[in-house]
Design a protein around this motif. Structure first.
Motif, PDB file in Angstrom:
ATOM      1  N   ARG A  34     -68.805   6.053 -77.886  1.00  0.00           N
ATOM      2  CA  ARG A  34     -67.367   6.306 -77.963  1.00  0.00           C
ATOM      3  C   ARG A  34     -67.094   7.477 -78.894  1.00  0.00           C
ATOM      4  O   ARG A  34     -67.838   7.696 -79.845  1.00  0.00           O
ATOM      5  CB  ARG A  34     -66.629   5.054 -78.491  1.00  0.00           C
ATOM      6  N   PRO A  35     -66.025   8.229 -78.636  1.00  0.00           N
ATOM      7  CA  PRO A  35     -65.647   9.315 -79.545  1.00  0.00           C
ATOM      8  C   PRO A  35     -65.340   8.764 -80.932  1.00  0.00           C
ATOM      9  O   PRO A  35     -64.819   7.654 -81.065  1.00  0.00           O
ATOM     10  CB  PRO A  35     -64.387   9.913 -78.902  1.00  0.00           C
ATOM     11  N   LYS A  36     -65.667   9.543 -81.968  1.00  0.00           N
ATOM     12  CA  LYS A  36     -65.436   9.097 -83.341  1.00  0.00           C
ATOM     13  C   LYS A  36     -64.167   9.762 -83.872  1.00  0.00           C
ATOM     14  O   LYS A  36     -64.149  10.968 -84.125  1.00  0.00           O
ATOM     15  CB  LYS A  36     -66.647   9.442 -84.206  1.00  0.00           C
ATOM     16  N   ARG A  37     -63.099   8.970 -84.028  1.00  0.00           N
ATOM     17  CA  ARG A  37     -61.820   9.513 -84.494  1.00  0.00           C
ATOM     18  C   ARG A  37     -61.433   8.934 -85.846  1.00  0.00           C
ATOM     19  O   ARG A  37     -61.071   9.654 -86.766  1.00  0.00           O
ATOM     20  CB  ARG A  37     -60.722   9.216 -83.467  1.00  0.00           C
ATOM     21  N   ASN A  38     -61.476   7.610 -85.952  1.00  0.00           N
ATOM     22  CA  ASN A  38     -61.149   6.920 -87.201  1.00  0.00           C
ATOM     23  C   ASN A  38     -62.266   5.931 -87.477  1.00  0.00           C
ATOM     24  O   ASN A  38     -62.414   4.937 -86.757  1.00  0.00           O
ATOM     25  CB  ASN A  38     -59.789   6.209 -87.070  1.00  0.00           C
ATOM     26  N   ILE A  39     -63.069   6.187 -88.511  1.00  0.00           N
ATOM     27  CA  ILE A  39     -64.303   5.411 -88.692  1.00  0.00           C
ATOM     28  C   ILE A  39     -64.026   3.925 -88.913  1.00  0.00           C
ATOM     29  O   ILE A  39     -64.770   3.074 -88.413  1.00  0.00           O
ATOM     30  CB  ILE A  39     -65.139   5.990 -89.859  1.00  0.00           C
ATOM     31  N   ALA A  40     -62.962   3.589 -89.627  1.00  0.00           N
ATOM     32  CA  ALA A  40     -62.651   2.176 -89.872  1.00  0.00           C
ATOM     33  C   ALA A  40     -62.304   1.460 -88.577  1.00  0.00           C
ATOM     34  O   ALA A  40     -62.746   0.330 -88.328  1.00  0.00           O
ATOM     35  CB  ALA A  40     -61.510   2.050 -90.879  1.00  0.00           C
ATOM     36  N   ARG A  41     -61.524   2.116 -87.731  1.00  0.00           N
ATOM     37  CA  ARG A  41     -61.120   1.509 -86.457  1.00  0.00           C
ATOM     38  C   ARG A  41     -62.260   1.547 -85.441  1.00  0.00           C
ATOM     39  O   ARG A  41     -62.497   0.587 -84.716  1.00  0.00           O
ATOM     40  CB  ARG A  41     -59.880   2.228 -85.912  1.00  0.00           C
ATOM     41  N   ASP A  42     -62.969   2.688 -85.392  1.00  0.00           N
ATOM     42  CA  ASP A  42     -64.025   2.852 -84.389  1.00  0.00           C
ATOM     43  C   ASP A  42     -65.167   1.854 -84.588  1.00  0.00           C
ATOM     44  O   ASP A  42     -65.774   1.389 -83.624  1.00  0.00           O
ATOM     45  CB  ASP A  42     -64.588   4.281 -84.449  1.00  0.00           C
ATOM     46  N   PHE A  43     -65.481   1.519 -85.847  1.00  0.00           N
ATOM     47  CA  PHE A  43     -66.611   0.636 -86.142  1.00  0.00           C
ATOM     48  C   PHE A  43     -66.189  -0.822 -86.327  1.00  0.00           C
ATOM     49  O   PHE A  43     -67.029  -1.668 -86.642  1.00  0.00           O
ATOM     50  CB  PHE A  43     -67.341   1.112 -87.407  1.00  0.00           C
ATOM     51  N   ALA A  44     -64.903  -1.122 -86.138  1.00  0.00           N
ATOM     52  CA  ALA A  44     -64.400  -2.466 -86.472  1.00  0.00           C
ATOM     53  C   ALA A  44     -65.056  -3.572 -85.668  1.00  0.00           C
ATOM     54  O   ALA A  44     -65.225  -4.693 -86.166  1.00  0.00           O
ATOM     55  CB  ALA A  44     -62.884  -2.517 -86.285  1.00  0.00           C
ATOM     56  N   ASP A  45     -65.449  -3.298 -84.404  1.00  0.00           N
ATOM     57  CA  ASP A  45     -66.022  -4.370 -83.583  1.00  0.00           C
ATOM     58  C   ASP A  45     -67.547  -4.443 -83.654  1.00  0.00           C
ATOM     59  O   ASP A  45     -68.160  -5.281 -82.992  1.00  0.00           O
ATOM     60  CB  ASP A  45     -65.576  -4.239 -82.125  1.00  0.00           C
ATOM     61  N   GLY A  46     -68.170  -3.571 -84.451  1.00  0.00           N
ATOM     62  CA  GLY A  46     -69.627  -3.658 -84.656  1.00  0.00           C
ATOM     63  C   GLY A  46     -70.466  -2.975 -83.594  1.00  0.00           C
ATOM     64  O   GLY A  46     -71.670  -2.799 -83.788  1.00  0.00           O
ATOM     65  N   VAL A  47     -69.865  -2.573 -82.480  1.00  0.00           N
ATOM     66  CA  VAL A  47     -70.644  -2.010 -81.374  1.00  0.00           C
ATOM     67  C   VAL A  47     -71.314  -0.697 -81.779  1.00  0.00           C
ATOM     68  O   VAL A  47     -72.507  -0.482 -81.541  1.00  0.00           O
ATOM     69  CB  VAL A  47     -69.752  -1.798 -80.135  1.00  0.00           C
ATOM     70  N   LEU A  48     -70.544   0.190 -82.418  1.00  0.00           N
ATOM     71  CA  LEU A  48     -71.110   1.490 -82.789  1.00  0.00           C
ATOM     72  C   LEU A  48     -72.170   1.358 -83.874  1.00  0.00           C
ATOM     73  O   LEU A  48     -73.142   2.126 -83.901  1.00  0.00           O
ATOM     74  CB  LEU A  48     -70.001   2.441 -83.242  1.00  0.00           C
ATOM     75  N   LEU A  49     -72.002   0.383 -84.761  1.00  0.00           N
ATOM     76  CA  LEU A  49     -73.036   0.201 -85.777  1.00  0.00           C
ATOM     77  C   LEU A  49     -74.331  -0.296 -85.144  1.00  0.00           C
ATOM     78  O   LEU A  49     -75.428   0.105 -85.549  1.00  0.00           O
ATOM     79  CB  LEU A  49     -72.569  -0.768 -86.864  1.00  0.00           C
ATOM     80  N   ALA A  50     -74.220  -1.157 -84.135  1.00  0.00           N
ATOM     81  CA  ALA A  50     -75.410  -1.590 -83.403  1.00  0.00           C
ATOM     82  C   ALA A  50     -76.094  -0.388 -82.755  1.00  0.00           C
ATOM     83  O   ALA A  50     -77.326  -0.288 -82.727  1.00  0.00           O
ATOM     84  CB  ALA A  50     -75.029  -2.625 -82.343  1.00  0.00           C
ATOM     85  N   GLU A  51     -75.290   0.558 -82.251  1.00  0.00           N
ATOM     86  CA  GLU A  51     -75.859   1.756 -81.636  1.00  0.00           C
ATOM     87  C   GLU A  51     -76.542   2.648 -82.665  1.00  0.00           C
ATOM     88  O   GLU A  51     -77.527   3.321 -82.355  1.00  0.00           O
ATOM     89  CB  GLU A  51     -74.751   2.534 -80.908  1.00  0.00           C
ATOM     90  N   VAL A  52     -76.024   2.660 -83.894  1.00  0.00           N
ATOM     91  CA  VAL A  52     -76.667   3.440 -84.957  1.00  0.00           C
ATOM     92  C   VAL A  52     -78.078   2.908 -85.215  1.00  0.00           C
ATOM     93  O   VAL A  52     -79.044   3.673 -85.297  1.00  0.00           O
ATOM     94  CB  VAL A  52     -75.827   3.385 -86.258  1.00  0.00           C
ATOM     95  N   VAL A  53     -78.199   1.581 -85.325  1.00  0.00           N
ATOM     96  CA  VAL A  53     -79.532   0.992 -85.542  1.00  0.00           C
ATOM     97  C   VAL A  53     -80.429   1.274 -84.343  1.00  0.00           C
ATOM     98  O   VAL A  53     -81.597   1.645 -84.490  1.00  0.00           O
ATOM     99  CB  VAL A  53     -79.423  -0.529 -85.788  1.00  0.00           C
ATOM    100  N   ALA A  54     -79.879   1.124 -83.138  1.00  0.00           N
ATOM    101  CA  ALA A  54     -80.667   1.343 -81.921  1.00  0.00           C
ATOM    102  C   ALA A  54     -81.133   2.791 -81.804  1.00  0.00           C
ATOM    103  O   ALA A  54     -82.171   3.069 -81.194  1.00  0.00           O
ATOM    104  CB  ALA A  54     -79.850   0.961 -80.693  1.00  0.00           C
ATOM    105  N   HIS A  55     -80.378   3.716 -82.392  1.00  0.00           N
ATOM    106  CA  HIS A  55     -80.764   5.135 -82.355  1.00  0.00           C
ATOM    107  C   HIS A  55     -82.106   5.343 -83.038  1.00  0.00           C
ATOM    108  O   HIS A  55     -82.913   6.171 -82.616  1.00  0.00           O
ATOM    109  CB  HIS A  55     -79.682   5.967 -83.044  1.00  0.00           C
ATOM    110  N   TYR A  56     -82.355   4.577 -84.105  1.00  0.00           N
ATOM    111  CA  TYR A  56     -83.601   4.716 -84.857  1.00  0.00           C
ATOM    112  C   TYR A  56     -84.657   3.697 -84.436  1.00  0.00           C
ATOM    113  O   TYR A  56     -85.832   4.018 -84.356  1.00  0.00           O
ATOM    114  CB  TYR A  56     -83.316   4.583 -86.363  1.00  0.00           C
ATOM    115  N   PHE A  57     -84.224   2.464 -84.179  1.00  0.00           N
ATOM    116  CA  PHE A  57     -85.160   1.394 -83.832  1.00  0.00           C
ATOM    117  C   PHE A  57     -84.643   0.641 -82.595  1.00  0.00           C
ATOM    118  O   PHE A  57     -84.051  -0.435 -82.724  1.00  0.00           O
ATOM    119  CB  PHE A  57     -85.338   0.426 -85.001  1.00  0.00           C
TER     120      PHE A  57
END
Length: 230
Positions: A34-57
């Motif tokens: 998803r596009p990153k516009r507002n980090i607090a709102r964009d990461f609120a549901d945890g999906v993008l943070l899961a993708e951050v971990v998946a990017h490395y592992f």
């Protein structure tokens, strides 16, 4: 658990302006769904943070477990799943209140989690060579630094551009399946069953909604017929 929460609180107290700029740059350079516009709102549901971990592992995260959400219940479900199935493997845990703050978009909450995650990713790469990650120091954490090397280079005597011969492949093949591999497979099966149960529950709810709508439609049609309008 208390020690992990204490570690999180300690990290939360020293998120400086320099740290924030580094975190935003780090996140901006990771390809997300998803596009990153507002980090607090964009990461609120945890999906993008899961993708951050998946990017490395990629093997640590099963992205299908995490659904985009606006409702608090699904957001907290995603965060609790991350906490129990992913963060635990990285040696970190988020406190319940912290997860609620992130889900509610409380300013600074996601940045504290990202700072700790960034450190833990680097530590995990150093402690688990088999993860395929290349560790980077927390002070100079560079996106892409943990990208896995080509398989040929990981083989004994491997070098850039080298081809994996059958003999070299045979040399790195295990004699049998280890108990750790079996345990991982069993955990995967359990997780898949849990996911299947959740999906079946959602299907049942949708079927109930369809039945209710059908019943309302039939009632309205009957009223129209009684009134001579149909």
């Amino acid at each position: 658990l208390e020690s992990w929460e204490f570690e999180l609180r300690t990290a939360a107290m020293d998120v400086t302006e320099e740290d924030l700029q580094g975190l935003y740059t780090w996140v901006d350079e990771i390809p997300l769904s998803r596009p990153k516009r507002n980090i607090a709102r964009d990461f609120a549901d945890g999906v993008l943070l899961a993708e951050v971990v998946a990017h490395y592992f990629p093997k640590l995260v099963e992205l299908h477990n995490y659904s985009s959400a606006n409702g608090m219940q699904q957001k907290l479900y995603n965060w609790n799943t991350l906490n129990t199935k992913v963060f635990r493997k990285l040696g970190m845990q988020l406190a319940k209140q912290h997860m609620q703050d992130i889900a509610n978009g409380v300013p600074g909450a996601i940045e504290r989690a990202l700072k700790l995650l960034k450190i833990k990713i680097s530590e995990y790469a150093e402690e688990s060579p088999s993860s395929g990650g290349k560790p980077a120091s927390p002070g100079s954490f560079a996106p892409g630094a943990l990208q896995p090397q080509p398989f040929e280079q990981l083989l004994p005597g491997g070098s850039p551009g080298a081809k994996a011969s059958p003999a070299r492949l045979q040399a790195v093949q295990p004699a049998g399946i280890s108990s750790e591999v079996l345990a991982d497979k069993e955990r995967s099966i359990v997780e898949l069953r849990e996911t299947n149960e959740i999906l079946e529950t959602k299907v049942r709810k949708l079927e109930q909604l369809v039945k209710l709508k059908d019943a309302k439609i039939q009632t309205l049609v009957a009223r129209l017929q009684a009134a001579g309008l149909a």
